[in-house]
Every structure is written in structure tokens, then in C-alpha cells.
Design an enzyme around this catalytic site. Structure first.
Site, mmCIF file in Angstrom:
data_model
loop_
_atom_site.group_PDB
_atom_site.id
_atom_site.type_symbol
_atom_site.label_atom_id
_atom_site.label_comp_id
_atom_site.label_asym_id
_atom_site.label_seq_id
_atom_site.Cartn_x
_atom_site.Cartn_y
_atom_site.Cartn_z
ATOM 1 N N LYS A 191 0.821 -1.215 0.000
ATOM 2 C CA LYS A 191 0.000 0.000 0.000
ATOM 3 C C LYS A 191 0.852 1.261 0.000
ATOM 4 C CE LYS A 191 -4.406 -1.718 1.478
ATOM 5 N NZ LYS A 191 -5.491 -1.742 2.444
ATOM 6 N N LYS A 208 -4.306 -10.332 -7.188
ATOM 7 C CA LYS A 208 -5.544 -10.488 -6.422
ATOM 8 C C LYS A 208 -6.669 -9.587 -6.964
ATOM 9 C CE LYS A 208 -5.988 -8.295 -2.482
ATOM 10 N NZ LYS A 208 -5.927 -7.768 -1.117
ATOM 11 N N LYS A 219 -10.920 -4.332 -4.642
ATOM 12 C CA LYS A 219 -11.931 -3.265 -4.707
ATOM 13 C C LYS A 219 -11.367 -2.039 -5.405
ATOM 14 C CE LYS A 219 -13.770 -3.939 -0.021
ATOM 15 N NZ LYS A 219 -12.836 -3.902 1.103
HETATM 16 P P1 TYM Z 1 -10.823 -6.183 3.117
HETATM 17 O O1 TYM Z 1 -11.888 -5.151 3.266
HETATM 18 O O2 TYM Z 1 -9.700 -5.898 2.188
HETATM 19 O O3 TYM Z 1 -11.456 -7.552 2.641
HETATM 20 C C1 TYM Z 1 -12.519 -8.167 3.333
HETATM 21 C C2 TYM Z 1 -12.361 -9.677 3.295
HETATM 22 O O4 TYM Z 1 -12.305 -10.147 1.943
HETATM 23 C C3 TYM Z 1 -11.147 -10.964 1.744
HETATM 24 N N1 TYM Z 1 -10.676 -10.764 0.363
HETATM 25 C C4 TYM Z 1 -10.484 -11.736 -0.523
HETATM 26 N N2 TYM Z 1 -10.636 -13.069 -0.441
HETATM 27 C C5 TYM Z 1 -10.358 -13.797 -1.548
HETATM 28 N N3 TYM Z 1 -9.954 -13.261 -2.723
HETATM 29 C C6 TYM Z 1 -9.772 -11.928 -2.847
HETATM 30 N N4 TYM Z 1 -9.395 -11.413 -4.014
HETATM 31 C C7 TYM Z 1 -10.055 -11.107 -1.719
HETATM 32 N N5 TYM Z 1 -10.004 -9.765 -1.499
HETATM 33 C C8 TYM Z 1 -10.379 -9.577 -0.222
HETATM 34 C C9 TYM Z 1 -10.145 -10.462 2.773
HETATM 35 O O5 TYM Z 1 -9.192 -11.449 3.063
HETATM 36 C C10 TYM Z 1 -11.047 -10.150 3.950
HETATM 37 O O6 TYM Z 1 -11.302 -11.312 4.693
HETATM 38 N N6 TYM Z 1 -7.928 -5.780 7.157
HETATM 39 C C11 TYM Z 1 -9.171 -6.333 6.665
HETATM 40 C C12 TYM Z 1 -10.381 -5.865 7.442
HETATM 41 C C13 TYM Z 1 -10.336 -6.104 8.914
HETATM 42 C C14 TYM Z 1 -10.481 -7.366 9.560
HETATM 43 C C15 TYM Z 1 -10.420 -7.083 10.956
HETATM 44 C C16 TYM Z 1 -10.659 -8.661 9.116
HETATM 45 C C17 TYM Z 1 -10.173 -5.169 9.878
HETATM 46 N N7 TYM Z 1 -10.237 -5.749 11.119
HETATM 47 C C18 TYM Z 1 -10.516 -8.101 11.900
HETATM 48 C C19 TYM Z 1 -10.748 -9.682 10.068
HETATM 49 C C20 TYM Z 1 -10.684 -9.392 11.447
HETATM 50 C C21 TYM Z 1 -9.350 -5.874 5.239
HETATM 51 O O7 TYM Z 1 -8.835 -4.885 4.795
HETATM 52 O O8 TYM Z 1 -10.257 -6.608 4.536
#
Ligand code: TYM
Length: 332
Positions: free
Chosen positions: A116, A198, A201
Site C-alpha cells: 500500500k 488479487k 476493490k
Molecule cells: P478487506 O476489506 O480488504 O477484505 C474483506 C475480506 O475479503 C477478503 N478478500 C479476498 N478473499 C479472496 N480473494 C480476494 N481477491 C479477496 N479480497 C479480499 C479479505 O481477506 C477479507 O477477509 N484488514 C481487513 C479488514 C479487517 C479485519 C479485521 C478482518 C479489519 N479488522 C478483523 C478480520 C478481522 C481488510 O482490509 O479486509
């Protein structure tokens, strides 16, 4: 949801842009599957989204839309606690305390920070660096046993475990040490345009990302244009990453195993296969779109969900925080 002896689950997604097929297959679809066996808490982690600049008006709308998207994915607001992270102040309180028990070296190793900060050179803020500590606070506040996430969050979860163990060793057994819950297939859905990257979003090339909110025509177009190869054989292997990715989407949405899919398309071209993948995705998302539209027209119901969610979450979080404050030695 009764606070019985069931174990705790916590997970969340950042309310930036809108949910992708990666978020759905890697995480949210699996959240739903856990709602009967565990006490599940799912947060819209709005504080985490501040690591990128947000326009206040758009941000507000995006957060509400995210709540509607969570519910439209089928998450039951009666069975699960669904809330905005910023509504439960204990998250930031614990994040500070944990940051004093996390080493710079540990945060320096985080690949997501490296990626990032490479991508957003103009805004490498301290929050981006300490992001995983807030994530650890999210998880540890609720005595979480399992965290259902995609592959990309594995490193952050390992850090959460290390912080929990270190804290327990210093102050007594306060936190449950969490485990990740990553699906065997679908943990990393790839971009349709660059299948070695990957699905994200925030990808600049929107054709690579299937958004749950895309119209049927857009979904069809994106899948038809997905990058493949010139082998012409529907097969699940690392030499055909584009096809492998489409097969993963097919398999996770239909529960058909990849061998069966290979058999089904033996001797058929990619055109027929892609058309079927598109149809499966569109059919799968039809109820999502209907529910989303209904919810966005009934904002009061959304307000009830997030208010109740925050109240229930705070009650659990405060129990943990009392223990933390006490054991650290803060004056009551
Ligand atoms: P975020 O918002 O990027 O993504 C949310 C969830 O989606 C999963 N994910 C994917 N899984 C498979 N293939 C992909 N291309 C893909 N893109 C995203 C992510 O692994 C995630 O599970 N840091 C986290 C948010 C967070 C969080 C937490 C998660 C904050 N606190 C506590 C678990 C527990 C994040 O940015 O997710």
C-alpha cells in the site's frame, strides 16, 4: 443471539468502494456458514478506511451501502452482531494499548503495508503502518477463536496471535489466542484481467473486478472478456491461471468439484465455459441485488440493525477492556 458456550467469531471488511466477488467468496460467504455454530460478530471497519482519504459525504453513503450489502449477502442481523467499528470506542482504546506492545520490526514486515505504501506514495500515514494493531484490537476485544478471512489477511492474523500471546504472558490470561479460518478453495480470487494479481476493490482496471453490485450486462461482459490462454482446455492448474480462477468461482458458487467441471467441459471451448460461469454468477447474485435495493429503500431498518449491533458489541468489548485496564494497573 444468546451468549451461551458457543465460541466467538469476528471478521470485517473495509467500507471502501463496494464488495467484490473476492470479498464474497474469500470471506462473507463463509461468515454466513458459521452463524449457527458460533457467536458471530461482523464489523464494517470504517476506522480502517481512514488510512486513505475519504470524502465525508461519500464516505457516509458508502458505509450505509456496505451495511446493506452485508445483509443482502444473507447475513442475519438477529443471529449475528453487525455494527460499525467506530461506534464501539473500545477498539481505539485497545489499539493504543496494543501498539505499545507491538514492535516496529513486526509492523515493518507486513507485506500489505509495503504494497500500500508503494501504491500511495503521497499518503503514507502512521495509520497505514499501525493498521494491523487496530485489526488485532478488533479481534482480541471479543475473545475471538476463529477469524474467517481470505489468504491476504493471514499475516495480519499471525501478528494478532503474537500480540495476544505476548500480552497474556505479561498481564495474565486475558485474550483468547485466535486462529484464522481460510477456505481451502477460493481464499484468493484473482483479477479477471491479470490473473496473477488479487481481485481488488481498488483496482484501476475495473474490468478485472466483479462487484456484487454490477449489473447483469456488466457481469457478463467482464467474464466474457476475462484473460485466459491459448491451450483451449478447461483445466485446473497453475499454467492456466485465468481459467483456474474462473473454475474456482464456478466451483465455490455451485459446490461442484473442479474435476467434475473439467469433465463437463472436455472438448468444449472457452466460450461455452465463460458463458456458463457468467450465468452462475448472475443467478447467484440475483437475490443479492433484490435484497440490496429493498434495504436501501428502508433506511430505518438499517439504523435499527447498526444501533442494536453496536450496543451488543460494546457490552462484550467492555468486559474485555475492564480486565485489560485492571491487569495493566490503571487506577479505577
Ligand atoms: P478487506 O476489506 O480488504 O477484505 C474483506 C475480506 O475479503 C477478503 N478478500 C479476498 N478473499 C479472496 N480473494 C480476494 N481477491 C479477496 N479480497 C479480499 C479479505 O481477506 C477479507 O477477509 N484488514 C481487513 C479488514 C479487517 C479485519 C479485521 C478482518 C479489519 N479488522 C478483523 C478480520 C478481522 C481488510 O482490509 O479486509
Amino acid at each position: 443471539m444468546s451468549m451461551d458456550n458457543k465460541k466467538m467469531i469476528f471478521s470485517g471488511a473495509q467500507p471502501t468502494g463496494s464488495l467484490t466477488m473476492g470479498n464474497y467468496i474469500g470471506a462473507i460467504k463463509n461468515w454466513k456458514a458459521l452463524e449457527d455454530e458460533y457467536n458471530c460478530i461482523y464489523s464494517i471497519v470504517d476506522l480502517h478506511s481512514l488510512t486513505a482519504r475519504q470524502d465525508p459525504k461519500k464516505f457516509k453513503e458508502m458505509c450505509i451501502s456496505f451495511l446493506a450489502q452485508y445483509l443482502a449477502c444473507g447475513l442475519d442481523a438477529k443471529k449475528n452482531i453487525i455494527f460499525f467499528q467506530s461506534h464501539v470506542r473500545q477498539h481505539t482504546e485497545l489499539a493504543w494499548i496494543l501498539s505499545c506492545h507491538t514492535y516496529l520490526g513486526e509492523l515493518n514486515r507486513m507485506t500489505q503495508f509495503k504494497e500500500k505504501s508503494e501504491k500511495h506514495r503521497e499518503n503514507i500515514n502512521a495509520g497505514l503502518f499501525t493498521y494491523p494493531v487496530l485489526q488485532a484490537a478488533d479481534i482480541l476485544l471479543y475473545q475471538t477463536s476463529k477469524v474467517p478471512v481470505g489468504e491476504d489477511q493471514k499475516q495480519h492474523l499471525e501478528l494478532s496471535r503474537d500480540i495476544a500471546i505476548r500480552f497474556n504472558n505479561t498481564y495474565g490470561e486475558i485474550f483468547v489466542v485466535p486462529e484464522h479460518h481460510i477456505p481451502k478453495i477460493g481464499a484468493k480470487i484473482m483479477s479477471l484481467q491479470e490473473p496473477n494479481k488479487k481481485m481488488s476493490k481498488s483496482d484501476e482496471n475495473m474490468n478485472g473486478t466483479i462487484f456484487l453490485m454490477d449489473t447483469e450486462q456488466v457481469t457478463l461482459k467482464k467474464i466474457k472478456r476475462a484473460v485466459t490462454d491459448d491451450r483451449g482446455k478447461v483445466a485446473y492448474n497453475d499454467e492456466q491461471l485465468g481459467i483456474k480462477n474462473l473454475m474456482t468461482i464456478y466451483s465455490t458458487l455451485t459446490k461442484e468439484c473442479v474435476e467434475k467441471i473439467e469433465e463437463k467441459y472436455a472438448g468444449k471451448g472457452y466460450g461455452a465455459f465463460k458463458k456458463d460461469v457468467a450465468e452462475i454468477v448472475i443467478e447467484h447474485l440475483r437475490p443479492f441485488r433484490a435484497k440490496y435495493a429493498e434495504l436501501m429503500n428502508n433506511r430505518e431498518c438499517l439504523v435499527d440493525v447498526y444501533k442494536e449491533g453496536a450496543e451488543r458489541a460494546e457490552e462484550i468489548a467492555e468486559k474485555t477492556m475492564k480486565k485489560v485496564r485492571d491487569n495493566i494497573g490503571f487506577i479505577k
